[in-house]
Write a protein that holds these residues in place. Sequence first.
Motif, PDB file in Angstrom:
ATOM      1  N   ASN A   1       1.044  -1.071  -0.066  1.00 35.48           N
ATOM      2  CA  ASN A   1       0.260   0.410  -0.417  1.00 35.48           C
ATOM      3  C   ASN A   1       1.006   1.296   0.060  1.00 35.48           C
ATOM      4  O   ASN A   1       0.348   2.136   0.261  1.00 35.48           O
ATOM      5  CB  ASN A   1      -1.078  -0.549   1.425  1.00 35.48           C
ATOM      6  N   VAL A   2       1.879   1.102  -0.054  1.00 36.08           N
ATOM      7  CA  VAL A   2       2.644   2.198  -0.025  1.00 36.08           C
ATOM      8  C   VAL A   2       3.619   2.507  -1.530  1.00 36.08           C
ATOM      9  O   VAL A   2       3.865   1.395  -2.189  1.00 36.08           O
ATOM     10  CB  VAL A   2       4.199   2.114   0.705  1.00 36.08           C
ATOM     11  N   LEU A   3       4.493   3.778  -1.530  1.00 37.34           N
ATOM     12  CA  LEU A   3       4.982   3.877  -3.346  1.00 37.34           C
ATOM     13  C   LEU A   3       7.051   3.383  -2.683  1.00 37.34           C
ATOM     14  O   LEU A   3       7.183   3.883  -1.651  1.00 37.34           O
ATOM     15  CB  LEU A   3       5.207   5.160  -3.200  1.00 37.34           C
ATOM     16  N   GLU A   4       7.007   2.278  -2.968  1.00 43.88           N
ATOM     17  CA  GLU A   4       8.318   1.097  -3.017  1.00 43.88           C
ATOM     18  C   GLU A   4       9.247   1.597  -3.755  1.00 43.88           C
ATOM     19  O   GLU A   4       8.822   1.410  -4.896  1.00 43.88           O
ATOM     20  CB  GLU A   4       7.716  -0.129  -2.290  1.00 43.88           C
ATOM     21  N   CYS A   5      10.016   1.154  -3.068  1.00 40.18           N
ATOM     22  CA  CYS A   5      11.503   0.886  -4.425  1.00 40.18           C
ATOM     23  C   CYS A   5      12.303  -0.461  -4.447  1.00 40.18           C
ATOM     24  O   CYS A   5      12.502  -0.920  -2.689  1.00 40.18           O
ATOM     25  CB  CYS A   5      12.492   2.338  -4.660  1.00 40.18           C
ATOM     26  N   GLY A   6      12.858  -1.102  -5.088  1.00 42.67           N
ATOM     27  CA  GLY A   6      13.840  -2.033  -4.899  1.00 42.67           C
ATOM     28  C   GLY A   6      15.252  -1.374  -5.452  1.00 42.67           C
ATOM     29  O   GLY A   6      15.428   0.138  -5.443  1.00 42.67           O
ATOM     30  N   THR A   7      16.334  -1.418  -4.166  1.00 43.24           N
ATOM     31  CA  THR A   7      18.044  -1.172  -4.428  1.00 43.24           C
ATOM     32  C   THR A   7      18.738  -2.152  -4.426  1.00 43.24           C
ATOM     33  O   THR A   7      18.827  -3.038  -3.331  1.00 43.24           O
ATOM     34  CB  THR A   7      17.916   0.284  -4.065  1.00 43.24           C
ATOM     35  N   ASP A   8      19.738  -2.473  -5.687  1.00 41.46           N
ATOM     36  CA  ASP A   8      20.382  -3.345  -4.876  1.00 41.46           C
ATOM     37  C   ASP A   8      22.347  -3.182  -5.512  1.00 41.46           C
ATOM     38  O   ASP A   8      22.020  -2.274  -6.432  1.00 41.46           O
ATOM     39  CB  ASP A   8      20.016  -5.037  -5.876  1.00 41.46           C
ATOM     40  N   GLU A   9      23.309  -3.064  -5.242  1.00 36.31           N
ATOM     41  CA  GLU A   9      24.453  -3.184  -6.216  1.00 36.31           C
ATOM     42  C   GLU A   9      24.540  -4.162  -6.891  1.00 36.31           C
ATOM     43  O   GLU A   9      24.402  -5.500  -6.704  1.00 36.31           O
ATOM     44  CB  GLU A   9      25.482  -2.939  -4.844  1.00 36.31           C
ATOM     45  N   ALA A  10      25.957  -3.941  -7.765  1.00 36.91           N
ATOM     46  CA  ALA A  10      27.061  -5.323  -8.744  1.00 36.91           C
ATOM     47  C   ALA A  10      28.586  -4.539  -8.329  1.00 36.91           C
ATOM     48  O   ALA A  10      28.004  -3.387  -8.412  1.00 36.91           O
ATOM     49  CB  ALA A  10      26.066  -5.221 -10.274  1.00 36.91           C
ATOM     50  N   GLY A  11      28.736  -5.663  -8.152  1.00 40.03           N
ATOM     51  CA  GLY A  11      30.876  -5.120  -8.645  1.00 40.03           C
ATOM     52  C   GLY A  11      31.254  -5.150  -7.288  1.00 40.03           C
ATOM     53  O   GLY A  11      32.338  -4.742  -7.165  1.00 40.03           O
ATOM     54  N   ARG A  12      29.976  -5.976  -6.131  1.00 38.98           N
ATOM     55  CA  ARG A  12      30.925  -5.569  -4.790  1.00 38.98           C
ATOM     56  C   ARG A  12      31.841  -6.344  -4.267  1.00 38.98           C
ATOM     57  O   ARG A  12      33.055  -5.838  -3.632  1.00 38.98           O
ATOM     58  CB  ARG A  12      29.675  -5.950  -3.340  1.00 38.98           C
TER      59      ARG A  12
ATOM     60  N   LYS B   1      23.274  -5.183   4.813  1.00 37.54           N
ATOM     61  CA  LYS B   1      23.231  -4.207   5.390  1.00 37.54           C
ATOM     62  C   LYS B   1      22.818  -2.107   4.183  1.00 37.54           C
ATOM     63  O   LYS B   1      22.630  -2.125   3.473  1.00 37.54           O
ATOM     64  CB  LYS B   1      25.054  -4.044   4.954  1.00 37.54           C
ATOM     65  N   PHE B   2      22.474  -1.663   5.189  1.00 39.84           N
ATOM     66  CA  PHE B   2      22.549  -0.456   4.235  1.00 39.84           C
ATOM     67  C   PHE B   2      21.641   1.331   5.739  1.00 39.84           C
ATOM     68  O   PHE B   2      22.348   0.091   7.338  1.00 39.84           O
ATOM     69  CB  PHE B   2      20.497  -0.681   4.047  1.00 39.84           C
ATOM     70  N   LYS B   3      22.025   1.777   5.495  1.00 36.05           N
ATOM     71  CA  LYS B   3      22.278   3.008   6.947  1.00 36.05           C
ATOM     72  C   LYS B   3      20.951   3.659   6.319  1.00 36.05           C
ATOM     73  O   LYS B   3      20.734   4.607   5.178  1.00 36.05           O
ATOM     74  CB  LYS B   3      23.591   3.981   6.393  1.00 36.05           C
ATOM     75  N   PRO B   4      20.092   4.168   7.107  1.00 40.05           N
ATOM     76  CA  PRO B   4      19.241   5.315   7.561  1.00 40.05           C
ATOM     77  C   PRO B   4      19.116   6.444   5.863  1.00 40.05           C
ATOM     78  O   PRO B   4      19.862   6.836   5.781  1.00 40.05           O
ATOM     79  CB  PRO B   4      18.610   5.472   7.806  1.00 40.05           C
ATOM     80  N   TYR B   5      18.176   7.045   5.498  1.00 44.13           N
ATOM     81  CA  TYR B   5      18.497   7.397   4.284  1.00 44.13           C
ATOM     82  C   TYR B   5      17.273   8.690   4.529  1.00 44.13           C
ATOM     83  O   TYR B   5      15.685   8.269   4.567  1.00 44.13           O
ATOM     84  CB  TYR B   5      18.459   6.911   2.821  1.00 44.13           C
ATOM     85  N   HIS B   6      17.370   9.653   5.000  1.00 42.45           N
ATOM     86  CA  HIS B   6      16.515  11.031   4.965  1.00 42.45           C
ATOM     87  C   HIS B   6      15.574  10.425   5.438  1.00 42.45           C
ATOM     88  O   HIS B   6      13.797  11.057   5.116  1.00 42.45           O
ATOM     89  CB  HIS B   6      15.627  11.362   3.195  1.00 42.45           C
ATOM     90  N   ASN B   7      15.201   9.577   6.493  1.00 38.79           N
ATOM     91  CA  ASN B   7      13.763   9.144   7.386  1.00 38.79           C
ATOM     92  C   ASN B   7      12.753   8.538   6.624  1.00 38.79           C
ATOM     93  O   ASN B   7      12.135   8.252   6.990  1.00 38.79           O
ATOM     94  CB  ASN B   7      12.742  10.813   7.677  1.00 38.79           C
ATOM     95  N   ILE B   8      13.007   7.836   5.943  1.00 37.74           N
ATOM     96  CA  ILE B   8      12.432   7.035   4.355  1.00 37.74           C
ATOM     97  C   ILE B   8      12.945   5.334   5.578  1.00 37.74           C
ATOM     98  O   ILE B   8      13.550   5.163   5.510  1.00 37.74           O
ATOM     99  CB  ILE B   8      12.030   6.601   3.355  1.00 37.74           C
ATOM    100  N   PRO B   9      11.861   5.043   5.839  1.00 37.83           N
ATOM    101  CA  PRO B   9      11.508   3.717   6.492  1.00 37.83           C
ATOM    102  C   PRO B   9      12.469   2.365   5.322  1.00 37.83           C
ATOM    103  O   PRO B   9      11.799   2.517   4.279  1.00 37.83           O
ATOM    104  CB  PRO B   9      10.784   2.920   7.185  1.00 37.83           C
ATOM    105  N   HIS B  10      13.499   1.917   6.028  1.00 37.12           N
ATOM    106  CA  HIS B  10      13.498   0.695   4.927  1.00 37.12           C
ATOM    107  C   HIS B  10      13.704  -1.089   5.951  1.00 37.12           C
ATOM    108  O   HIS B  10      13.709  -1.197   6.262  1.00 37.12           O
ATOM    109  CB  HIS B  10      15.400   1.025   4.387  1.00 37.12           C
ATOM    110  N   THR B  11      13.948  -1.530   4.357  1.00 40.36           N
ATOM    111  CA  THR B  11      13.955  -3.333   5.411  1.00 40.36           C
ATOM    112  C   THR B  11      14.919  -3.768   4.076  1.00 40.36           C
ATOM    113  O   THR B  11      14.927  -3.756   3.314  1.00 40.36           O
ATOM    114  CB  THR B  11      12.083  -4.278   5.161  1.00 40.36           C
ATOM    115  N   CYS B  12      15.665  -4.607   5.463  1.00 43.70           N
ATOM    116  CA  CYS B  12      16.630  -5.287   4.373  1.00 43.70           C
ATOM    117  C   CYS B  12      16.230  -6.612   4.573  1.00 43.70           C
ATOM    118  O   CYS B  12      15.729  -6.823   5.193  1.00 43.70           O
ATOM    119  CB  CYS B  12      18.229  -5.795   5.297  1.00 43.70           C
ATOM    120  N   VAL B  13      16.362  -7.146   2.883  1.00 42.45           N
ATOM    121  CA  VAL B  13      15.862  -9.186   2.606  1.00 42.45           C
ATOM    122  C   VAL B  13      17.011  -9.718   2.174  1.00 42.45           C
ATOM    123  O   VAL B  13      17.367  -8.952   0.995  1.00 42.45           O
ATOM    124  CB  VAL B  13      15.165  -8.656   1.610  1.00 42.45           C
TER     125      VAL B  13
END
Length: 199
Positions: free
Chosen positions: A9-20, A111-123
């Motif tokens: 029910n919210v506007l959600e983004c997914g994020t990921d990285e490559a090359g770590r 692993k993540f760090k808070p970003y602009h008070n937007i709640p996040h969930t690590c999966v």
Amino acid sequence: MLKLKLNQNVLECGTDEAGRGCLAGPVTAAAVILPDDFKNQILNDSKQLSEAKRQKLKPLLEDCSLSYGVTHIFMEEIDKINILNASVLAMQKAIAQLSPQPEHIIVDGNKFKPYHNIPHTCVIKGDGKFLNIAAASVLAKTYRDEFMEKIHEEFPMYNWKKNKGYPTKEHREAIRKYGITKYHRKSFRLLPEQLTIDF
């Protein structure tokens, strides 16, 4: 098919990285907001897809997403702040490109760090569970691969076109023979050790 997102029910983004885990090149992250009616049977964790499928998905994801962002964090920055911080920074900079900004962020990994008070969930292994993270993993991987193929022309002896900067036997042997380039991560612990370790 993977689930679209974690919070319906919210506007959600997914994020990921490559090359770590690479010895050379940037760490690249993407962030993606998909529309609620998005469906795709092929989309999955980019590591599970062939290069041809990733290339086919890239323009489709760019066209279909409500918004996406992609960021490279380069070697000098990685050497300064370490690869984990660089990975998080890349994801946050990719999220900063999104318009509108998300109301919730889901992150591949733990692993993540808070970003602009937007709640996040690590999966953990989120790129194999949610379409929005899988979409980010495909964009991060394809954009990074393109960069590595470009710099391959400058230093073909490392065969980055094929290994994309990962510590393959061939890449390690080229470092042993030719030394390192401006694209190698000088702080990476793997770099001095990689000459004696068998992966």
